[in-house]
Design a protein around this motif. Sequence first.
Motif, mmCIF file in Angstrom:
data_model
loop_
_atom_site.group_PDB
_atom_site.id
_atom_site.type_symbol
_atom_site.label_atom_id
_atom_site.label_comp_id
_atom_site.label_asym_id
_atom_site.label_seq_id
_atom_site.Cartn_x
_atom_site.Cartn_y
_atom_site.Cartn_z
ATOM 1 N N GLY A 309 -32.690 -14.167 -15.351
ATOM 2 C CA GLY A 309 -32.481 -14.381 -13.926
ATOM 3 C C GLY A 309 -31.026 -14.252 -13.509
ATOM 4 N N GLN A 310 -30.194 -13.653 -14.354
ATOM 5 C CA GLN A 310 -28.772 -13.478 -14.055
ATOM 6 C C GLN A 310 -28.556 -12.050 -13.565
ATOM 7 O OE1 GLN A 310 -26.919 -14.486 -17.782
ATOM 8 N NE2 GLN A 310 -27.465 -16.649 -17.636
ATOM 9 N N ILE A 311 -28.337 -11.911 -12.260
ATOM 10 C CA ILE A 311 -28.290 -10.591 -11.638
ATOM 11 C C ILE A 311 -26.892 -10.331 -11.079
ATOM 12 C CG2 ILE A 311 -29.254 -9.178 -9.782
ATOM 13 C CD1 ILE A 311 -31.877 -10.703 -10.147
ATOM 14 N N LEU A 312 -26.325 -9.223 -11.480
ATOM 15 C CA LEU A 312 -24.966 -8.858 -11.064
ATOM 16 C C LEU A 312 -24.985 -8.288 -9.646
ATOM 17 C CD1 LEU A 312 -21.973 -8.497 -11.999
ATOM 18 C CD2 LEU A 312 -22.607 -6.162 -12.654
ATOM 19 N N ILE A 313 -24.252 -8.926 -8.737
ATOM 20 C CA ILE A 313 -24.140 -8.419 -7.369
ATOM 21 C C ILE A 313 -22.665 -8.323 -6.980
ATOM 22 C CG2 ILE A 313 -26.370 -9.372 -6.668
ATOM 23 C CD1 ILE A 313 -24.800 -11.572 -5.154
ATOM 24 N N SER A 314 -22.399 -7.643 -5.874
ATOM 25 C CA SER A 314 -21.025 -7.450 -5.387
ATOM 26 C C SER A 314 -20.566 -8.701 -4.647
ATOM 27 C CB SER A 314 -20.964 -6.225 -4.479
ATOM 28 O OG SER A 314 -21.351 -5.062 -5.171
ATOM 29 N N PHE A 315 -20.329 -9.772 -5.407
ATOM 30 C CA PHE A 315 -19.984 -11.050 -4.776
ATOM 31 C C PHE A 315 -18.650 -10.956 -4.041
ATOM 32 C CE2 PHE A 315 -18.736 -15.434 -4.309
ATOM 33 C CZ PHE A 315 -19.941 -16.059 -3.999
ATOM 34 N N GLY A 316 -17.735 -10.124 -4.576
ATOM 35 C CA GLY A 316 -16.447 -9.965 -3.904
ATOM 36 C C GLY A 316 -16.607 -9.409 -2.506
ATOM 37 N N LYS A 317 -17.516 -8.452 -2.337
ATOM 38 C CA LYS A 317 -17.762 -7.874 -1.017
ATOM 39 C C LYS A 317 -18.466 -8.884 -0.117
ATOM 40 C CE LYS A 317 -17.078 -4.083 1.339
ATOM 41 N NZ LYS A 317 -15.702 -3.566 1.520
ATOM 42 N N LEU A 318 -19.384 -9.650 -0.689
ATOM 43 C CA LEU A 318 -20.058 -10.708 0.054
ATOM 44 C C LEU A 318 -19.037 -11.684 0.624
ATOM 45 C CD1 LEU A 318 -23.036 -12.068 0.498
ATOM 46 C CD2 LEU A 318 -22.334 -13.520 -1.389
ATOM 47 N N PHE A 319 -18.076 -12.071 -0.216
ATOM 48 C CA PHE A 319 -17.027 -13.002 0.205
ATOM 49 C C PHE A 319 -16.108 -12.360 1.235
ATOM 50 C CE2 PHE A 319 -12.867 -14.926 -0.079
ATOM 51 C CZ PHE A 319 -13.127 -16.287 -0.128
ATOM 52 N N GLU A 320 -15.704 -11.116 0.967
ATOM 53 C CA GLU A 320 -14.778 -10.421 1.872
ATOM 54 C C GLU A 320 -15.355 -10.306 3.276
ATOM 55 O OE1 GLU A 320 -14.184 -5.860 2.410
ATOM 56 O OE2 GLU A 320 -12.974 -6.453 0.674
ATOM 57 N N LYS A 321 -16.663 -10.074 3.368
ATOM 58 C CA LYS A 321 -17.308 -9.917 4.666
ATOM 59 C C LYS A 321 -17.653 -11.243 5.329
ATOM 60 C CE LYS A 321 -19.610 -5.440 4.737
ATOM 61 N NZ LYS A 321 -20.945 -4.806 4.843
ATOM 62 N N GLY A 322 -17.522 -12.338 4.607
ATOM 63 C CA GLY A 322 -17.879 -13.634 5.180
ATOM 64 C C GLY A 322 -19.354 -13.740 5.517
ATOM 65 N N LEU A 323 -20.194 -13.130 4.681
ATOM 66 C CA LEU A 323 -21.632 -13.121 4.953
ATOM 67 C C LEU A 323 -22.274 -14.453 4.581
ATOM 68 C CD1 LEU A 323 -22.496 -9.592 3.508
ATOM 69 C CD2 LEU A 323 -22.178 -10.203 5.909
ATOM 70 N N LYS A 324 -23.255 -14.842 5.351
ATOM 71 C CA LYS A 324 -24.067 -16.008 5.022
ATOM 72 C C LYS A 324 -25.393 -15.517 4.466
ATOM 73 C CE LYS A 324 -22.174 -19.267 8.428
ATOM 74 N NZ LYS A 324 -21.041 -18.427 8.863
ATOM 75 N N LEU A 325 -25.943 -16.265 3.528
ATOM 76 C CA LEU A 325 -27.243 -15.872 3.009
ATOM 77 C C LEU A 325 -28.126 -17.087 2.801
ATOM 78 C CD1 LEU A 325 -27.515 -16.523 -0.317
ATOM 79 C CD2 LEU A 325 -25.922 -14.614 -0.436
ATOM 80 N N GLY A 326 -29.411 -16.847 2.893
ATOM 81 C CA GLY A 326 -30.404 -17.885 2.642
ATOM 82 C C GLY A 326 -31.454 -17.355 1.696
ATOM 83 N N THR A 327 -31.936 -18.202 0.809
ATOM 84 C CA THR A 327 -32.930 -17.789 -0.166
ATOM 85 C C THR A 327 -34.058 -18.816 -0.226
ATOM 86 O OG1 THR A 327 -31.989 -18.996 -2.046
ATOM 87 C CG2 THR A 327 -31.069 -16.822 -1.580
#
Length: 388
Positions: A309-327
């Motif tokens: 369940g360890q999935i590599l994502i572009s967390f740096g881009k997520l942070f840079e864009k200030g995106l919010k997410l819900g799961t």
Amino acid sequence: MATETQTKMKALHYEGPFKVSVKEIALPQIQHPDDCIIKVTTSCICGSDLHMYQGRTAAESGLVFGHENMGIVQEVGPGVTLLQKGDRIVLPFNVADGRCRNCEEGRTAFCTGVNPGFAGGAYGYVAMGPYQGGQAQYLRVPYADFNALKLPPGKEHEADFALLADIFPTGWHGLELAGFQPGESVAVFGAGPVGLMAAYSGIIRGASKVFVVDQVKERLDAAQKIGCIPINFRDGDPVQQIIKANDGEVDRAVDAVGYQAVDKSGNKEQPNIVLDQLIMVTRPTGGLGIPGLYVPSDPGAPDEKSGKGQILISFGKLFEKGLKLGTGQCNVKAYNRYLRDLIISGRAKPSFVVSHEVTLDEAPDAYDKFDRRVDGYTKVLLHPNGPM
């Protein structure tokens, strides 16, 4: 029950990877004062059932599938006060006790009282508690007063109401997780039943544009019919296709695919691809909704990390864009009575996603065809006690 002497019923059993069969098992009984027993009129076959059917979970032989259920109350326990024999009800796939902290706060998908050591319970699903599924003629409903949603008597809107158990609320929930507001643009990745319901929810709720990404022509055609803009990822990078068509990034994006996402070839699994595409297609400070299923353990994963369940994502881009997410899974009770009323009023007809209706005896063949995506199988309604 059906007769005084009846002690058995038919139910769909999981036998092992790619094999289900119809067997006779004991009728369910009242086990607690708050239980009721229903005669199942409709139980849907869900894409999540396919994860178990394919052997991609720890499901063991003998499990009775079916977490999307509706039917007629046959018997009530002495603690049940809001239901009576003959009531027509639909059940959230969430089994919830209505008593724990999460239930009191409306987070019924994460009930801590129904499945020890795990936040959340469901009918007929691996690791989701001891609750038999509804792909059977009868079903025991725990905490019936809390979990049941009453429906108008009769047979009207049967296919629409059946979708209140899971996919219509889950699609709606995807937009909620993303923080959607009317007038915003939305990209939905995945045009299966949940993705189409997320897209349909966007249309109902006043999205300015709804893009739907998939590779299956019939599903993209269905999205276009309800007013969405279809994007076939086999034609090129869907992020760039959407940005070009929208003249910029979208406000919100929804992942209705989950951990079995595939790469641009459409054949090889790449669990992180849709999550990354959500990050890239959404404007700075926008929102991501992720109702698509992800699991902490996947025995069929394409690599060791994903298997945990360890999935590599572009967390740096997520942070840079200030995106919010819900799961997370949908708290069905938060939405189902309102969506019921949209159906009754004629404002919503989610059954456009239903492709087939079958009897219990036809279910093994339906599973095979649904899994292989042949003959137009998209959303299957199962009628365990015969056609409506």
